[in-house]
Write an enzyme that holds these catalytic residues in place. Structure first.
Site, PDB file in Angstrom:
ATOM      1  N   ARG A  78      28.380  -0.960  55.814  1.00 15.56           N
ATOM      2  CA  ARG A  78      27.964   0.405  56.158  1.00 15.56           C
ATOM      3  C   ARG A  78      27.723   0.637  57.645  1.00 15.56           C
ATOM      4  O   ARG A  78      28.108   1.680  58.163  1.00 15.56           O
ATOM      5  CB  ARG A  78      26.723   0.810  55.352  1.00 15.56           C
ATOM      6  CG  ARG A  78      26.970   0.797  53.840  1.00 15.56           C
ATOM      7  CD  ARG A  78      25.828   1.371  53.058  1.00 15.56           C
ATOM      8  NE  ARG A  78      25.824   2.814  53.085  1.00 15.56           N
ATOM      9  CZ  ARG A  78      25.098   3.562  53.874  1.00 15.56           C
ATOM     10  NH1 ARG A  78      24.243   3.018  54.708  1.00 15.56           N
ATOM     11  NH2 ARG A  78      25.189   4.866  53.841  1.00 15.56           N
ATOM     12  N   TYR A  83      30.216   3.532  58.574  1.00 17.51           N
ATOM     13  CA  TYR A  83      29.602   4.857  58.702  1.00 17.51           C
ATOM     14  C   TYR A  83      28.667   4.966  59.909  1.00 17.51           C
ATOM     15  O   TYR A  83      28.043   6.003  60.103  1.00 17.51           O
ATOM     16  CB  TYR A  83      28.748   5.172  57.465  1.00 17.51           C
ATOM     17  CG  TYR A  83      29.478   5.159  56.158  1.00 17.51           C
ATOM     18  CD1 TYR A  83      30.576   5.989  55.941  1.00 17.51           C
ATOM     19  CD2 TYR A  83      29.047   4.334  55.119  1.00 17.51           C
ATOM     20  CE1 TYR A  83      31.219   5.991  54.729  1.00 17.51           C
ATOM     21  CE2 TYR A  83      29.697   4.340  53.898  1.00 17.51           C
ATOM     22  CZ  TYR A  83      30.782   5.173  53.706  1.00 17.51           C
ATOM     23  OH  TYR A  83      31.416   5.182  52.497  1.00 17.51           O
ATOM     24  N   CYS A 142      35.588 -13.184  61.965  1.00 17.11           N
ATOM     25  CA  CYS A 142      36.444 -13.080  63.138  1.00 17.11           C
ATOM     26  C   CYS A 142      36.988 -11.669  63.270  1.00 17.11           C
ATOM     27  O   CYS A 142      38.146 -11.380  62.976  1.00 17.11           O
ATOM     28  CB  CYS A 142      37.551 -14.122  63.068  1.00 17.11           C
ATOM     29  SG  CYS A 142      36.830 -15.754  63.157  1.00 17.11           S
ATOM     30  N   GLY A 196      23.327  14.245  46.710  1.00 11.06           N
ATOM     31  CA  GLY A 196      23.199  14.634  48.111  1.00 11.06           C
ATOM     32  C   GLY A 196      21.790  14.390  48.617  1.00 11.06           C
ATOM     33  O   GLY A 196      21.446  14.775  49.733  1.00 11.06           O
ATOM     34  N   GLU A 250      23.308  13.556  39.659  1.00 12.32           N
ATOM     35  CA  GLU A 250      23.908  12.223  39.606  1.00 12.32           C
ATOM     36  C   GLU A 250      23.667  11.473  40.911  1.00 12.32           C
ATOM     37  O   GLU A 250      24.603  11.182  41.652  1.00 12.32           O
ATOM     38  CB  GLU A 250      25.402  12.332  39.295  1.00 12.32           C
ATOM     39  CG  GLU A 250      26.068  13.413  40.089  1.00 12.32           C
ATOM     40  CD  GLU A 250      27.455  13.752  39.605  1.00 12.32           C
ATOM     41  OE1 GLU A 250      27.674  13.825  38.391  1.00 12.32           O
ATOM     42  OE2 GLU A 250      28.315  13.949  40.472  1.00 12.32           O
ATOM     43  N   PRO A 251      22.418  11.143  41.184  1.00 14.07           N
ATOM     44  CA  PRO A 251      22.088  10.449  42.429  1.00 14.07           C
ATOM     45  C   PRO A 251      22.410   8.960  42.378  1.00 14.07           C
ATOM     46  O   PRO A 251      22.273   8.323  41.332  1.00 14.07           O
ATOM     47  CB  PRO A 251      20.574  10.654  42.548  1.00 14.07           C
ATOM     48  CG  PRO A 251      20.104  10.798  41.144  1.00 14.07           C
ATOM     49  CD  PRO A 251      21.222  11.400  40.359  1.00 14.07           C
ATOM     50  N   GLY A 252      22.867   8.440  43.489  1.00 14.65           N
ATOM     51  CA  GLY A 252      23.049   7.004  43.619  1.00 14.65           C
ATOM     52  C   GLY A 252      22.022   6.476  44.610  1.00 14.65           C
ATOM     53  O   GLY A 252      21.024   5.835  44.264  1.00 14.65           O
TER      54      GLY A 252
HETATM   55  C1  LIG Z   1      29.141   8.984  44.895  1.00 14.71           C
HETATM   56  C2  LIG Z   1      28.866  10.098  44.006  1.00 14.71           C
HETATM   57  C3  LIG Z   1      27.546  10.450  43.726  1.00 14.71           C
HETATM   58  C4  LIG Z   1      26.334   9.770  44.335  1.00 14.71           C
HETATM   59  O1  LIG Z   1      26.101  10.113  45.676  1.00 14.71           O
HETATM   60  P1  LIG Z   1      24.788   9.582  46.420  1.00 14.71           P
HETATM   61  O2  LIG Z   1      24.911  10.090  47.789  1.00 14.71           O
HETATM   62  O3  LIG Z   1      24.786   8.098  46.363  1.00 14.71           O
HETATM   63  O4  LIG Z   1      23.602  10.118  45.707  1.00 14.71           O
HETATM   64  C5  LIG Z   1      27.351  11.483  42.837  1.00 14.71           C
HETATM   65  N1  LIG Z   1      28.389  12.129  42.261  1.00 14.71           N
HETATM   66  C6  LIG Z   1      29.664  11.815  42.515  1.00 14.71           C
HETATM   67  C7  LIG Z   1      30.758  12.540  41.830  1.00 14.71           C
HETATM   68  C8  LIG Z   1      29.945  10.790  43.398  1.00 14.71           C
HETATM   69  O5  LIG Z   1      31.223  10.490  43.649  1.00 14.71           O
END
Ligand SMILES: *Cc1c(COP(=O)(O)O)cnc(C)c1O
Length: 401
Positions: free
Chosen positions: A298, A302, A328, A218, A259-261
């Site tokens: 995106r 979004y 298109c 988050g 678990e950051p992305g």
């Molecule tokens: C997508 C996801 C994340 C990563 O969210 P970010 O907003 O990219 O940090 C973490 N945990 C779970 C379970 C997810 O599905």
């Protein structure tokens, strides 16, 4: 990566192109870990779905990261990249028991997010440790597209179902070693997140053999100037203190996991595209690039605002443009955006293109997905080849007519 580096990369690998700065990922990783330096055991599992290239997984693992995966294919990618199974957590949503069993055979940590599977799994495999995904029903951030903790969300087991969870755990004798939440994509308000954490701590007291508590992600990163960004340092200090108190009461030093992305990779990425046509209409000036939502969805999906820089003319006079693509379908990247004067052939650089950009790309309009480059130790490294016509047709079957 200077503008010259980016232009040289386009010359070498073609356009459009994704390019990621390894040093930026490293500094984000270190920033997060440092924010939690007061916690004895901290674990950062990178959310593979943000950017799934194996070289990126390898890189993040070299900093110390584990992997957070949402499909059996992501588990296999991480394993193929050399990540040991004990550093992989599998957090799917709504998958079959068979897929979860496959993940078990691959040796990764399982995270279960519904009562039906929890009961079936616990009955069949009472000895295999399981993490439980709780939905604390707290909405961090205001956009319902990206908040997954609220009451109507499909993610996690409702905190109100704790008695049912406990009954399943008691009846099956299964081993719960972790508890998890992932409230949504934006920690705008640290206090809201800490409030959700309290709910998770409370749930955690019901399980006696925990090894970790996973707070999901988050972390918000800025997309444009003036955007609010999660104050990771303040957040780290507050949650660390609370976590340590919890561990004292629990009687065991647990691992604090995230678990950051986006936080790790978003800002490291640039998407580079060439302007094919500058088109003046009665109401606006369009800059049409050699891309569309097939490569970067995106903004359309979004409403994300990716900053756009004309790296071919960074000191040119600023003018207003609508940046659109070549497919298109309406594919507007930006409306009425102030950009340094654009000529046909210029290269535009889209910022924050590391997370959920390449991984959401498609072959719509039968276009190839772009190449990807990792900028590592001062040099570009190709990590994904541009697709070819071969790739496009390799799984198509032409029937005899
Ligand atoms: C997508 C996801 C994340 C990563 O969210 P970010 O907003 O990219 O940090 C973490 N945990 C779970 C379970 C997810 O599905």
């Amino acid at each position: 990566m200077t503008n010259q580096d980016l232009l040289a990369a386009v010359k070498e690998y073609g356009s459009p192109l994704y390019i990621y700065d390894a040093a930026m990922m490293e500094s984000q990783y270190n920033r997060l870990v440092n924010a939690f330096k007061d916690v004895k055991h901290i674990k950062v599992n990178y959310a593979v779905k943000a950017l799934s290239n194996m070289s990126v997984l390898k890189l993040l693992h070299s900093f110390g990261a584990g992997m957070d995966t949402v499909s059996i294919q992501e588990v296999k990618l991480a394993l193929t990249a050399g990540i040991p199974p004990e550093m992989i957590i599998y957090t799917p949503n709504g998958v079959s028991l068979e897929e979860i069993e496959k993940a078990v055979t691959l040796g990764v940590q399982i995270n279960i997010d519904n009562l039906s599977i929890l009961e079936q799994f616990g009955t069949k495999y009472p000895k295999i440790p399981v993490c439980i995904r709780i939905n604390p029903h707290v909405m961090a951030g205001g956009n319902t597209n990206i908040s997954v903790g609220h009451i109507d969300s499909k993610f996690g087991i409702s905190i109100h179902q704790m008695p049912h969870i406990q009954r399943i755990v008691d009846n099956t004798g299964m081993h719960i070693n972790g508890i998890h939440m992932h409230t949504g994509s934006d920690i705008l308000d640290i206090d809201v997140f800490l409030y959700a954490s309290e709910i998770l701590f409370d749930a955690a007291t019901h399980f006696k053999d925990l090894e970790f508590i996973d707070f999901g992600s988050g972390f918000k990163v800025p997309y444009k100037t003036g955007d609010i960004e999660t104050n990771v340092e303040e957040f780290g200090e507050k949650l660390s203190k609370r976590f340590n108190t919890f561990c004292d009461n629990y009687g065991k030093e647990l691992t604090l996991a995230f678990e950051p992305g986006k936080f790790l990779v978003s800002e490291s990425g640039k998407f580079l595209a060439k302007v094919n046509v500058v088109k003046q209409t009665t109401s606006t000036v369009f800059a049409q690039i050699d891309s569309g939502f097939n490569h970067l969805i995106r903004p359309m999906l979004y409403g994300s605002q990716h900053e756009i820089i004309n790296i071919s003319n960074p000191d040119g006079k600023e003018r207003f443009y609508s940046v659109v693509g070549y497919i298109c379908e309406t594919d507007t990247f930006a409306n009425n955006r102030r950009i340094n004067e654009i000529s046909e052939g210029d290269i535009l650089s889209f910022h924050n293109a590391g997370a959920y950009c390449f991984t959401m790309s498609s072959n719509y309009n039968s276009r190839y997905r772009p190449a990807e480059v990792l900028w590592y130790q001062g040099k570009p490294h190709l990590i994904q080849k541009r697709e070819t016509f071969e790739d496009l047709v390799k799984n198509q079957v032409q029937i005899e007519l």
